[in-house]
Design a protein around this motif. Structure first.
Motif, PDB file in Angstrom:
ATOM      1  N   VAL A 309       8.970  -4.558  -4.373  1.00 34.65           N
ATOM      2  CA  VAL A 309       7.746  -4.287  -5.125  1.00 34.65           C
ATOM      3  C   VAL A 309       7.274  -2.891  -4.738  1.00 34.65           C
ATOM      4  O   VAL A 309       7.096  -2.594  -3.555  1.00 34.65           O
ATOM      5  CB  VAL A 309       6.644  -5.326  -4.800  1.00 34.65           C
ATOM      6  N   ARG A 310       7.148  -2.009  -5.743  1.00 31.10           N
ATOM      7  CA  ARG A 310       6.723  -0.631  -5.467  1.00 31.10           C
ATOM      8  C   ARG A 310       5.214  -0.585  -5.283  1.00 31.10           C
ATOM      9  O   ARG A 310       4.471  -1.284  -5.956  1.00 31.10           O
ATOM     10  CB  ARG A 310       7.173   0.274  -6.625  1.00 31.10           C
ATOM     11  N   ARG A 311       4.779   0.266  -4.335  1.00 34.93           N
ATOM     12  CA  ARG A 311       3.368   0.277  -3.960  1.00 34.93           C
ATOM     13  C   ARG A 311       2.524   1.255  -4.763  1.00 34.93           C
ATOM     14  O   ARG A 311       1.387   1.527  -4.396  1.00 34.93           O
ATOM     15  CB  ARG A 311       3.232   0.609  -2.471  1.00 34.93           C
ATOM     16  N   GLY A 312       3.089   1.868  -5.783  1.00 33.73           N
ATOM     17  CA  GLY A 312       2.355   2.848  -6.571  1.00 33.73           C
ATOM     18  C   GLY A 312       3.305   3.967  -6.961  1.00 33.73           C
ATOM     19  O   GLY A 312       4.520   3.834  -6.837  1.00 33.73           O
ATOM     20  N   ARG A 313       2.729   5.077  -7.435  1.00 37.19           N
ATOM     21  CA  ARG A 313       3.584   6.241  -7.699  1.00 37.19           C
ATOM     22  C   ARG A 313       3.967   6.840  -6.349  1.00 37.19           C
ATOM     23  O   ARG A 313       3.137   6.866  -5.421  1.00 37.19           O
ATOM     24  CB  ARG A 313       2.793   7.249  -8.539  1.00 37.19           C
ATOM     25  N   VAL A 314       5.204   7.279  -6.225  1.00 37.84           N
ATOM     26  CA  VAL A 314       5.671   7.769  -4.924  1.00 37.84           C
ATOM     27  C   VAL A 314       6.400   9.105  -5.102  1.00 37.84           C
ATOM     28  O   VAL A 314       7.115   9.303  -6.095  1.00 37.84           O
ATOM     29  CB  VAL A 314       6.649   6.761  -4.254  1.00 37.84           C
ATOM     30  N   GLU A 315       6.198   9.986  -4.124  1.00 36.81           N
ATOM     31  CA  GLU A 315       6.954  11.247  -4.081  1.00 36.81           C
ATOM     32  C   GLU A 315       7.580  11.394  -2.712  1.00 36.81           C
ATOM     33  O   GLU A 315       6.924  11.109  -1.703  1.00 36.81           O
ATOM     34  CB  GLU A 315       6.008  12.437  -4.268  1.00 36.81           C
ATOM     35  N   ALA A 336       0.397  10.584   3.476  1.00 34.70           N
ATOM     36  CA  ALA A 336       1.750  11.089   3.752  1.00 34.70           C
ATOM     37  C   ALA A 336       2.344  10.406   4.981  1.00 34.70           C
ATOM     38  O   ALA A 336       1.648  10.170   5.966  1.00 34.70           O
ATOM     39  CB  ALA A 336       1.706  12.597   3.975  1.00 34.70           C
ATOM     40  N   ALA A 337       3.617  10.052   4.901  1.00 42.90           N
ATOM     41  CA  ALA A 337       4.351   9.507   6.051  1.00 42.90           C
ATOM     42  C   ALA A 337       5.467  10.486   6.404  1.00 42.90           C
ATOM     43  O   ALA A 337       6.261  10.866   5.540  1.00 42.90           O
ATOM     44  CB  ALA A 337       4.936   8.145   5.711  1.00 42.90           C
ATOM     45  N   VAL A 338       5.489  10.918   7.657  1.00 39.96           N
ATOM     46  CA  VAL A 338       6.441  11.937   8.100  1.00 39.96           C
ATOM     47  C   VAL A 338       7.617  11.258   8.813  1.00 39.96           C
ATOM     48  O   VAL A 338       7.419  10.409   9.680  1.00 39.96           O
ATOM     49  CB  VAL A 338       5.749  12.937   9.058  1.00 39.96           C
ATOM     50  N   HIS A 339       8.833  11.637   8.421  1.00 38.44           N
ATOM     51  CA  HIS A 339      10.050  11.110   9.054  1.00 38.44           C
ATOM     52  C   HIS A 339      10.859  12.304   9.566  1.00 38.44           C
ATOM     53  O   HIS A 339      11.224  13.181   8.770  1.00 38.44           O
ATOM     54  CB  HIS A 339      10.894  10.339   8.041  1.00 38.44           C
ATOM     55  N   LEU A 340      11.104  12.346  10.855  1.00 37.86           N
ATOM     56  CA  LEU A 340      11.906  13.432  11.434  1.00 37.86           C
ATOM     57  C   LEU A 340      13.191  12.825  11.998  1.00 37.86           C
ATOM     58  O   LEU A 340      13.172  11.742  12.572  1.00 37.86           O
ATOM     59  CB  LEU A 340      11.109  14.144  12.534  1.00 37.86           C
ATOM     60  N   TYR A 341      14.305  13.543  11.815  1.00 32.36           N
ATOM     61  CA  TYR A 341      15.601  12.962  12.140  1.00 32.36           C
ATOM     62  C   TYR A 341      16.081  13.264  13.560  1.00 32.36           C
ATOM     63  O   TYR A 341      17.168  12.844  13.949  1.00 32.36           O
ATOM     64  CB  TYR A 341      16.656  13.430  11.129  1.00 32.36           C
ATOM     65  N   GLY A 342      15.299  14.042  14.303  1.00 31.15           N
ATOM     66  CA  GLY A 342      15.668  14.303  15.695  1.00 31.15           C
ATOM     67  C   GLY A 342      16.862  15.233  15.844  1.00 31.15           C
ATOM     68  O   GLY A 342      17.559  15.192  16.856  1.00 31.15           O
ATOM     69  N   ARG A 357       4.902  10.404   0.070  1.00 32.65           N
ATOM     70  CA  ARG A 357       3.489  10.255  -0.297  1.00 32.65           C
ATOM     71  C   ARG A 357       3.374   9.127  -1.313  1.00 32.65           C
ATOM     72  O   ARG A 357       4.060   9.137  -2.345  1.00 32.65           O
ATOM     73  CB  ARG A 357       2.945  11.550  -0.886  1.00 32.65           C
ATOM     74  N   VAL A 358       2.534   8.169  -0.988  1.00 34.96           N
ATOM     75  CA  VAL A 358       2.339   7.020  -1.873  1.00 34.96           C
ATOM     76  C   VAL A 358       0.963   7.159  -2.518  1.00 34.96           C
ATOM     77  O   VAL A 358      -0.035   7.315  -1.808  1.00 34.96           O
ATOM     78  CB  VAL A 358       2.421   5.694  -1.075  1.00 34.96           C
ATOM     79  N   PHE A 359       0.943   7.133  -3.848  1.00 35.14           N
ATOM     80  CA  PHE A 359      -0.315   7.196  -4.598  1.00 35.14           C
ATOM     81  C   PHE A 359      -0.587   5.786  -5.113  1.00 35.14           C
ATOM     82  O   PHE A 359      -0.242   5.429  -6.238  1.00 35.14           O
ATOM     83  CB  PHE A 359      -0.195   8.224  -5.729  1.00 35.14           C
ATOM     84  N   ALA A 360      -1.174   4.978  -4.202  1.00 31.65           N
ATOM     85  CA  ALA A 360      -1.229   3.537  -4.439  1.00 31.65           C
ATOM     86  C   ALA A 360      -2.084   3.183  -5.643  1.00 31.65           C
ATOM     87  O   ALA A 360      -1.828   2.186  -6.317  1.00 31.65           O
ATOM     88  CB  ALA A 360      -1.765   2.832  -3.202  1.00 31.65           C
ATOM     89  N   ASP A 361      -3.097   4.027  -5.938  1.00 28.62           N
ATOM     90  CA  ASP A 361      -3.997   3.690  -7.044  1.00 28.62           C
ATOM     91  C   ASP A 361      -3.333   3.915  -8.402  1.00 28.62           C
ATOM     92  O   ASP A 361      -3.900   3.606  -9.439  1.00 28.62           O
ATOM     93  CB  ASP A 361      -5.279   4.514  -6.934  1.00 28.62           C
TER      94      ASP A 361
END
Ligand code: AMP
Length: 372
Positions: A309-315, A336-342, A357-361
């Motif tokens: 289930v998608r939580r909204g528009r996502v980039e 924004a959720a940041v993911h770094l690969y180390g 970035r999730v635009f839940a609305d």
């Protein structure tokens, strides 16, 4: 061997061939479900090594190391399609390997892949095999210009390809791609590029994520946006193509199908199949109720797939090369959720991390097959 693959219990060990960020994110998803991971890869500088309980750093042709690896794991999968098919076959004689190594043999070779896709009645760009430079003129006569010359094997992120326009000397293009067996494809004047990330379970059930629109810079994925700007009929067709491919392979795990959308509507051409989790599915980590990584682990463990289930528009934005130095400014961006690969070494074109970035609305969506 896939038909007899066991249903794993938490505590079992999943072997992963390949050790980049995809292996790292697979291992993190596996850990959340109570599995251990053992990574096998040749490069000591490997982002996935940091997050697993056991690693084997050895060449893919090291049969003694492969034997020991097979004895330590309950199932083997891969995060990287250029694992030698012989390595996967060697392991498949000892332990279940999912998806089936036969899939690697098809998807590692652009000619075999295009022949497979066309055989399903699914459209691709017109193409011709070019085994040697003497065949280029005839192939160009059939395909026309502009065309794209691609090496049959080991191409990714635009490496191993050259565009042949009206003024291009075909021999120069042949030299540019390294003088190897190639295919020549018609240049597709696409309106957009999209992909479908689909999971298929042991029981043959398929769950597709929503169609994703992908923007490349310098041939490298830069931004994915979900949902893609396609009509409902176009999105349904894209999902059907991915389902057809997954069924025909009797696939177990996650695969991605990259497609071109033609200018004049929702007509789709398949460009490439990735027999693995895919960069265009990274948005699912934060933007959906289940990630592509968890779906893959569920599939190879013989567990039921989740209905995403998608939580909204996502980039999703890739942090490429020194763009990773901006990670601090992303940390405070709302949503924004940041993911770094180390990865220790920053190199131009190297994927160092990504931001979702999730635009839940802007509308959650039940992203299941049933939405056709
Ligand atoms: P590939 O390595 O086949 O995924 O190609 C990398 C990128 O090059 C694609 O995502 C497209 O942006 C572009 N490309 C590849 N093949 C073609 C084609 N036949 N026509 C137009 N653009 C292409």
């Amino acid at each position: 061997m896939s038909a007899s693959a066991p249903v794993l219990e938490p505590g079992a060990t999943i072997g992963i061939l390949g050790s980049g960020q995809l292996g790292r994110m697979l291992a993190l998803a596996a850990a959340r479900l109570g599995f251990k991971c053992h990574i096998f890869a040749p490069d000591p500088d490997s982002p996935a090594f940091d997050v697993v309980h056991r690693v084997t750093c050895a060449d893919y042709t090291d049969t003694r190391a492969l034997d020991r690896f097979a004895a330590d794991v309950d199932v083997v999968t891969y995060e990287f399609e250029n694992v030698p098919a012989e390595t996967a076959m060697f392991l498949a004689a000892r332990v279940p390997v999912l998806p089936d190594p036969q899939v690697l043999a098809t998807t590692q070779d652009r000619l075999a892949e295009k022949t497979f896709v066309s055989g399903l009645g699914v459209r691709t760009a017109p193409y011709a095999a070019v085994a040697q430079p003497a065949e280029l003129a005839a192939a160009l006569g059939r395909i026309g210009r502009p065309a794209v010359l691609k090496t049959r094997r080991f191409g990714y992120d635009g490496k191993g390809q050259a565009t042949i326009g009206n003024g291009t000397d075909p021999e120069a293009a042949w030299r540019e791609v390294g003088g190897q067996p190639c295919i020549l494809e018609a240049f597709v004047p696409f309106a957009r590029e999209v992909s479908v990330v689909a999971a298929r379970g042991h029981d043959g059930g398929i769950a597709c994520f929503d169609v994703t629109e992908n923007e490349h810079r310098d041939h490298i994925l830069k931004i994915s946006r979900v949902p893609a700007a396609l009509s409902d009929a176009g999105a349904a067709q894209a999902r059907r193509i991915a389902e057809t491919i997954a069924q025909k392979f009797a696939y177990v795990g996650v695969l991605a199908v990259e497609m071109f959308v033609l200018r004049d509507g929702d007509e789709l051409l398949v460009n490439e199949i990735a027999p693995r989790v895919h960069n265009s599915g990274h948005w699912t980590l934060d933007g959906a109720s289940v990630s592509q990584f968890e779906q893959h682990i569920r599939a190879v463990a013989g567990w039921p797939l989740a209905k995403p289930v998608r939580r909204g528009r996502v980039e999703m934005v890739n942090l490429i090369g020194n763009e990773v130095e901006d990670y601090r400014s992303w940390l405070t961006v709302p949503g924004a959720a940041v993911h770094l690969y180390g990865k220790a070494a920053v190199r131009p074109g190297r994927k160092m991390g990504h931001v979702t970035r999730v635009f839940a609305d802007e509308g959650a969506h039940d992203a299941t097959n049933g939405s056709d």
